[in-house]
Every structure is written in C-alpha cells, then in structure tokens.
Design an enzyme around this catalytic site. Structure first.
Site, PDB file in Angstrom:
ATOM      1  CD  GLU A  42      -2.599   0.981   2.756  1.00 29.88           C
ATOM      2  OE1 GLU A  42      -2.911  -0.149   3.207  1.00 29.88           O
ATOM      3  OE2 GLU A  42      -2.863   2.028   3.356  1.00 29.88           O
ATOM      4  NE  ARG A  46      -0.171   8.347   6.010  1.00 33.53           N
ATOM      5  CZ  ARG A  46       0.058   7.485   6.969  1.00 33.53           C
ATOM      6  NH1 ARG A  46       1.164   7.575   7.687  1.00 33.53           N
ATOM      7  NH2 ARG A  46      -0.784   6.519   7.232  1.00 33.53           N
ATOM      8  CB  THR A  70      -3.093   8.007   3.550  1.00 28.34           C
ATOM      9  OG1 THR A  70      -2.288   7.087   4.295  1.00 28.34           O
ATOM     10  CG2 THR A  70      -3.419   9.166   4.479  1.00 28.34           C
ATOM     11  CE  LYS A 130      -6.118   1.816   7.911  1.00 21.74           C
ATOM     12  NZ  LYS A 130      -5.262   2.704   7.110  1.00 21.74           N
TER      13      LYS A 130
HETATM   14  C1  3PG Z   1      -2.112   3.733   8.314  1.00 19.55           C
HETATM   15  O1  3PG Z   1      -1.884   4.526   7.428  1.00 19.55           O
HETATM   16  O2  3PG Z   1      -2.909   2.812   8.184  1.00 19.55           O
HETATM   17  C2  3PG Z   1      -1.403   3.874   9.635  1.00 19.55           C
HETATM   18  O3  3PG Z   1      -0.415   4.836   9.598  1.00 19.55           O
HETATM   19  C3  3PG Z   1      -0.826   2.569  10.070  1.00 19.55           C
HETATM   20  O4  3PG Z   1      -0.391   2.632  11.369  1.00 19.55           O
HETATM   21  P1  3PG Z   1       1.023   2.110  11.790  1.00 19.55           P
HETATM   22  O5  3PG Z   1       2.002   3.121  11.272  1.00 19.55           O
HETATM   23  O6  3PG Z   1       0.961   2.087  13.301  1.00 19.55           O
HETATM   24  O7  3PG Z   1       1.264   0.751  11.211  1.00 19.55           O
END
Ligand code: 3PG
Length: 216
Positions: A42, A46, A70, A130
C-alpha cells in the site's frame, strides 16, 4: 482483481505500508518486501511523490499488487486508479471514495473503528473494512466484540500492529489480513537497509503462517 488480492492475502495475510519521497526508494522497499513474501503493498498518499511511487512500483516490481493508502477524497481515489492502484484504502469511511473505487470495480477498504461506522459500511454493502487505529481503538478485544455482531464483515486491522500482536489479530476468524508500517521502518529505509526490510517481511510471514495454521 479482488480475487487476486484475496488469494495473495490468504497466502500471506499482510499489507505493507510504503511511504516514500522518491520512486527509487519506493521501488527498492517494495522489491525487498515482495522478495520477503509480502506482495501486497500500500503506497501511502502522504508525500508529493505518492502517485509517481505507486506508478513505479506497479510497473517495476513483478509479483507485487500495489494499492493506494491514506486516500482522503474522491479526487485522490481517481488519481490513484489512474496511476494503477489495484485497491484503495482510507483511514475513514467516505462514500465518495467508496463510489469511485466501486465504479472502477476496484476493491476499497475504508477505515472504521466504531459500531456506528461499521453499520454504515455494512449498509453500503461493503464486505471488508480496515479496522483503524486498531491498537488504540480497543485492539483484539474490541475487534472480537465488533466481529461477533457484524458476522459477515471481514477486517484488516491496521495502526499499531507489530510482531508482538500480529498473531493475536490474525487469530480472529474475521480478520483477512493485517496492515502496517512496522514492515517499513523509516530508519531502515533512510539507511538503505533493504535486507533488513526483507528480514522483517520474512519474520512477519512466519508469524502469520503459524497463526493461520493454528486457526485451522
Ligand atoms: C495507516 O496509514 O494505516 C497507519 O499509519 C498505520 O499505522 P502504523 O504506522 O501504526 O502501522
């Protein structure tokens, strides 16, 4: 494509999050992950380079299935699909994002963490969501409680997943896969330690294999 993702996730129920500022880093990271057995990647929206990274990984990493994460708006979802995203992930539930993905026949996994959000997702006809942010939204006990009510829903816990709790999340029958950035630590990427990333991927696959075997 949904079947391709589902069957990949059945082999290795893991989604690696890749946040990169440039395509070379995104491709090297994704190659290491795929070589370590984590093929579902994924690319996080960002950074300014996210679209280019998604496109590069989709073209240059054979065996990887690349989606966009995101994704906050319908416009971003459209751009992600144009860049080759094979699935779309959002931190929250937005009908515009869901509509864009579904119109294209692309799997979409919006984030939910309450019963109300889940009920909305259920009534939109979504089958997989999710669970975010998994560890602070109640972790394994919360997900067990939610999945006992929404019996047909499948979940991808993400947010605070690590080698320490991965097996516990995967042991929940309703969990399709876990996602997270523990597979792509910023320090290893900064140091160009892609061997280290491959090692983390193999370690996660090994934990997941044991967890799946014990699920029966
Ligand atoms: C996401 O984008 O799903 C989160 O940032 C995931 O969280 P993590 O960095 O704690 O794995």
């Amino acid at each position: 494509m949904k079947n391709e993702i589902d069957s990949l996730l059945r082999q290795a129920p893991l989604i690696a999050l890749v946040q990169a500022e440039d395509t070379v880093t995104a491709v090297s990271t994704s190659r290491a992950l795929a070589a370590g057995g984590v093929a579902v990647i994924e690319v996080l929206f960002r950074t300014d380079a996210a679209l280019d990274c998604l496109d590069a990984v989709a073209r240059e990493v054979p065996g990887a299935v690349v989606g966009a994460g995101t994704v906050l708006s319908a416009a971003q979802a459209e751009a992600a699909l144009e860049a080759g995203a094979k699935f779309i992930v959002s931190p929250g539930l937005d009908e515009g994002v869901v509509d864009v993905a579904r119109s294209a026949g692309t799997p979409v996994y919006p984030g939910v963490c309450t019963a109300t959000e889940l009920q909305r997702a259920y009534n939109l006809g979504l089958k997989t969501v999710k669970f975010f942010p998994a560890s602070v939204a109640g972790g394994v006990p919360a997900l067990k409680a939610l999945s006992s009510v929404f019996r047909t829903m499948r979940f991808i816990p993400t947010g605070g997943v690590s080698p320490a709790n991965l097996a516990d999340f995967l042991a929940i029958p309703a969990v399709l896969a876990c996602g997270g950035s523990w597979l792509t630590p910023a320090n290893l990427i900064r140091e160009g330690d892609f061997e280290g990333i491959g090692k983390l991927a193999r370690e996660a696959v090994s934990i997941a294999t044991t967890a799946i075997d014990s699920k029966g």
